[in-house]
Scaffold this active site. Structure first.
Site, PDB file in Angstrom:
ATOM      1  N   GLU A   1       0.814  -1.214   0.000  1.00 19.97           N
ATOM      2  CA  GLU A   1       0.000   0.000   0.000  1.00 19.97           C
ATOM      3  C   GLU A   1       0.850   1.268   0.000  1.00 19.97           C
ATOM      4  OE1 GLU A   1      -2.495  -3.344   1.029  1.00 19.97           O
ATOM      5  OE2 GLU A   1      -0.599  -2.637   1.902  1.00 19.97           O
TER       6      GLU A   1
ATOM      7  N   HIS B   1     -11.513  -5.983   8.222  1.00 18.68           N
ATOM      8  CA  HIS B   1     -12.201  -5.693   6.964  1.00 18.68           C
ATOM      9  C   HIS B   1     -13.487  -4.909   7.200  1.00 18.68           C
ATOM     10  CE1 HIS B   1      -9.604  -9.133   5.939  1.00 18.68           C
ATOM     11  NE2 HIS B   1      -9.577  -8.609   4.725  1.00 18.68           N
TER      12      HIS B   1
END
Length: 372
Positions: free
Chosen positions: A106, A176
């Site tokens: 990321e 998540h």
């Protein structure tokens, strides 16, 4: 950690015992659901087609790639469509040089986006889940957000948009399901947007992609398929920084964003039916900059404000809004501002229905401000 989880469970149990609507685990799970309320289009919106949210996001990126030869889409697995299929078909249409996979890094995705935007390209980056944006945090808040300022407006990385799925999905647990908007709202130089549905998502995403400032576009993942409505076919943009008044009311202002907007619309109807109270429902839309004028005007009319968001209570965006309302609307307030939020714990798995600010918790908050 044991003490944190223990206090969370106790709080959840107290909540259940205090609500007559909860009678079983099945009922509790059902209570965390919401009824999606589609936006309606006007004749001026032109031709439309039925889309869900991930299709609207895909359509916006398709238009951006087709109208801007410098635009590129990249991220983990975007070449085959991504986990949620938001980029499906784009590589086949625009080629591997413009829609491509990146390594699972990321920080590298954000750094690449900054470099591309600085060099004059339009960078559309995807972080696969908002929970995994934190390794890129330094690049976004220390580089992207400050680039224009540190260069005295001589250079910038404005054509950078970072898309990422956020929020609860029913089974995502602690890695998540997070809502990180408040982390980024603290940083000058970034624009943050959360759409409530497909039509808004398309117009807002195109506005972000074409903005001269770096934007973080948070997509409530539970809406990808559950949010379905008519979406204009044409290329259009929706202004950033403007809230929407969805339901007009006189007694209480209800403020949320993303999925929570649909919960609050259901709560407004409950308040009307059960309490004979009319609520004004507002979708904040833009987290940064946020539309303080629309919020203040509504609170000055109703005298009461309930803010609901999925992120934890402490230092959530609701705290900033509550403080601003207190400073600017103090003499109009009939009750303290109420915040209905997630708890100050990691996002749970089996306890997700307790964690979320559902319609019953929001209705309790309305009762408190009306009876204060």
């Amino acid at each position: 950690m044991r003490n944190i989880l223990g206090s969370f469970v106790k709080s959840a149990v107290r909540h259940v015992k205090g609500c007559s609507e909860f009678s079983s685990v099945t009922t509790i799970r059902h209570s965390s659901s919401f009824t999606y309320v589609p936006d309606t289009l006007s004749s001026s919106d032109g031709e439309s087609t039925r889309m869900n949210l991930f299709q609207a996001v895909n359509n916006a990126m398709d238009i951006a790639l087709g109208s801007d030869p410098t635009a590129v889409v990249f991220g983990e697995d975007v070449a085959f469509g991504g986990v949620f299929r938001c980029s499906i078909g784009l590589q086949e249409k625009y080629g591997k040089d413009r829609v491509f996979n990146t390594p699972l890094c990321e920080q590298g995705i954000a750094g690449l986006g900054i470099g591309l935007a600085t060099a004059g390209a339009t960078a559309i980056a995807e972080i696969q889940f908002a929970d995994y944006i934190f390794p890129a945090f330094d690049q976004l808040v220390n580089e992207a957000a400050k680039f224009r300022y540190r260069c005295g407006n001589e250079f910038d990385c404005g054509k950078l948009t970072v898309r990422t799925p956020c929020g609860a999905v029913g089974h995502g647990a602690l890695y998540h399901s997070q809502s990180p908007e408040a982390y980024f709202a603290h940083t000058p130089g970034l624009k943050i947007v959360i759409p409530r549905g497909p039509a808004k998502a398309k117009g807002l995403l195109l506005s972000c992609i074409r903005s001269n400032d770096p934007c973080i576009f948070l997509e409530p993942k539970i809406l990808y398929r559950s949010a379905v409505e008519q979406v204009p076919v044409k290329d259009y943009e929706i202004p950033l920084g403007k809230a929407d008044v969805l339901v007009e009311g006189e007694n209480v202002t209800l403020l949320g964003w993303g999925t929570q907007v649909h919960v609050l619309q259901e709560v407004a109807q409950l308040a009307q039916d059960r309490l004979n109270v009319t609520c004004e429902v507002i979708d904040l839309v833009s987290i940064q900059p946020w539309d303080y004028e629309t919020i203040f005007n509504s609170v000055r009319k109703t005298g009461r404000l309930v803010i609901a968001h999925e992120a934890p209570l402490t230092c959530g965006l609701g705290a900033e809004i509550a403080a601003s309302v207190q400073s600017n609307c103090f003499l109009h307030l009939e009750a303290p501002v109420q915040r209905v939020t997630g708890f100050d714990t990691p996002f749970p798995h089996v306890f997700e229905p307790f964690y979320l600010p559902d319609k019953w918790r929001c209705l309790d908050a309305i009762k408190r401000v009306v009876e204060y």
